[in-house]
Design an enzyme around this catalytic site. Structure first.
Site, PDB file in Angstrom:
ATOM      1  CE  LYS A 211      -2.313  -1.574   3.591  1.00  0.00           C
ATOM      2  NZ  LYS A 211      -2.016  -3.025   3.565  1.00  0.00           N
ATOM      3  CB  THR A 212       3.750   2.300   2.084  1.00  0.00           C
ATOM      4  OG1 THR A 212       3.001   2.141   3.289  1.00  0.00           O
ATOM      5  CG2 THR A 212       4.630   3.530   2.195  1.00  0.00           C
TER       6      THR A 212
ATOM      7  CG  ASP B 282       0.676   3.052   6.905  1.00  0.00           C
ATOM      8  OD1 ASP B 282      -0.318   2.456   6.445  1.00  0.00           O
ATOM      9  OD2 ASP B 282       1.732   2.471   7.231  1.00  0.00           O
TER      10      ASP B 282
ATOM     11  CB  THR C 275      -4.443  -3.578   8.210  1.00  0.00           C
ATOM     12  OG1 THR C 275      -4.474  -2.968   9.518  1.00  0.00           O
ATOM     13  CG2 THR C 275      -3.059  -3.368   7.612  1.00  0.00           C
TER      14      THR C 275
ATOM     15  NE  ARG D 119       5.817  -5.023   5.064  1.00  0.00           N
ATOM     16  CZ  ARG D 119       4.833  -4.345   5.654  1.00  0.00           C
ATOM     17  NH1 ARG D 119       4.278  -4.800   6.753  1.00  0.00           N
ATOM     18  NH2 ARG D 119       4.400  -3.213   5.127  1.00  0.00           N
TER      19      ARG D 119
END
Length: 357
Positions: free
Chosen positions: A83-84, A128, A177, A236
């Site tokens: 997302k980032t 975020d 999230t 990740r």
């Protein structure tokens, strides 16, 4: 200049500023450099989320032709899916600067006001974990997102005046999230809402090969696929496992990651073919052995395995639910027949049949 800490035996780097020397861990700088180097900078190097990328390309192209700023965007989904990174890609594709912050850092009203006042025309503001914004910050964001105004008050008691301070037009990108914890008024002010999906093994293998090439790690196609199979559908985790498997390949072998070396090193790390680690397996075994496959409450599970219930809900459960090893019911959590087979237990049907004969 590098020095060695006496007690912790870690390498540190001293700041060049003699008046205000700051000692920072070299390993921290390397980790940040690693994250920045492997982050894609444009849609061509951003792997996965194909339908989302196509929609964003059309949206960005339309905004350029209209000479207007992008609508506010909200990305939600499990952690580690990019997302980032996607926010940075959008900034690069639109050619505007991006300011990155997180909701927990915006504790006081002046924090969010200061950021909004410092924005430039067309700039992107990325927040975020936006579901953790406090109510005051949300109220300040409402007029800023809709009308690009900031409502402020001056004076005291009878002399109080309300001012509307104009803001430059900007694009807010929120990431969360837990989309369900966003308030309705805030969620409705986002013009574009997208959910990021888990990656399939083929996409993760491409991510792994790209990361390996950036880090100058030699890896073949089967080795990349072996790591991808145990990465829980999350880039990740895949990037982290590449580094760990690379360390093993360098120490034990010639440095090249093959299928056998990848499987051998991940077995040592106790990560199985589903990508489950020790905590995941302990959770599933507990439900099978102590509670006959469930259902059992989340608080009971957390107390039994010594983990926080929120950690189980946020970290363990999403992937276990996604791959069908765990089920949520009104009475609690229960495991599926596939879980019995994967962990080597006899299913409930097999046990009942054996007891009959």
């Amino acid at each position: 200049m590098s020095i060695i800490a006496d007690n912790e035996n870690l390498e540190y780097k001293k700041s060049e500023d003699k008046k205000n020397p700051i000692i920072k861990p070299v390993s921290d700088e390397n980790d940040k450099a690693f994250e920045n180097n492997i982050r894609p900078k444009n849609f061509d190097t951003y792997i996965g989320q194909t339908s989302l990328k196509e929609n964003l390309k059309i949206t960005i192209e339309a905004a350029k032709k209209r000479s207007k700023t992008l609508d506010h965007l909200l990305f939600y989904g499990p952690p580690g899916l990019g997302k980032t990174t996607l926010a940075g890609v959008i900034a690069n594709e639109t050619g505007v600067p991006i300011k990155i912050t997180s909701a927990p850092a915006l504790e006081r009203p002046r924090d969010i006001i200061g950021i909004l006042m410092s924005l430039e025309e067309g700039q992107i503001l990325f927040i975020d974990e936006i579901h953790r914004l406090n109510k005051v910050a949300e109220e300040i964001l409402y007029p800023a997102m809709e009308d690009f105004y900031l409502d402020m008050t001056t004076g005291k008691s009878q002399t109080v005046k309300t001012l509307r301070v104009p803001l430059p037009k900007f694009t807010l990108i929120g990431a969360t999230t837990k989309a369900g914890e966003l308030s309705g008024p805030l969620r409705d002010r986002f013009g574009i809402i997208h959910r990021l999906e888990f990656y399939n093994e083929k996409e993760l293998a491409q991510v792994i090969k790209r990361t390996a090439s950036i880090l100058e790690i030699e890896i073949d196609d089967k080795g990349a696929l072996a790591i991808a199979c145990r990465s829980r559908g999350t880039p990740r985790i895949a990037n982290r496992l590449v580094k760990r498997v690379s360390d093993y390949a360098i120490v034990k072998y010639d440095g090249k990651i093959t299928e056998d070396i990848a499987n051998e090193s991940l077995d040592i790390l106790k990560i199985d073919r589903y990508g489950l680690d020790t905590t995941d397996r302990n959770l599933l075994k507990l439900i099978i052995e102590k509670y006959d496959g469930g259902p059992v409450g989340i608080e009971t599970i957390a107390a039994a395995i010594g983990e926080d219930s929120r950690t189980i809900e946020d970290v363990c459960e999403p992937f276990l639910l996604q791959c069908g090893l765990l089920q949520r019911t009104p009475r609690g959590r229960k495991v599926s027949p596939e879980t019995y087979r994967h962990l080597g237990y006899k299913t409930q049907n097999q046990s009942s049949q054996q007891s009959l004969f």
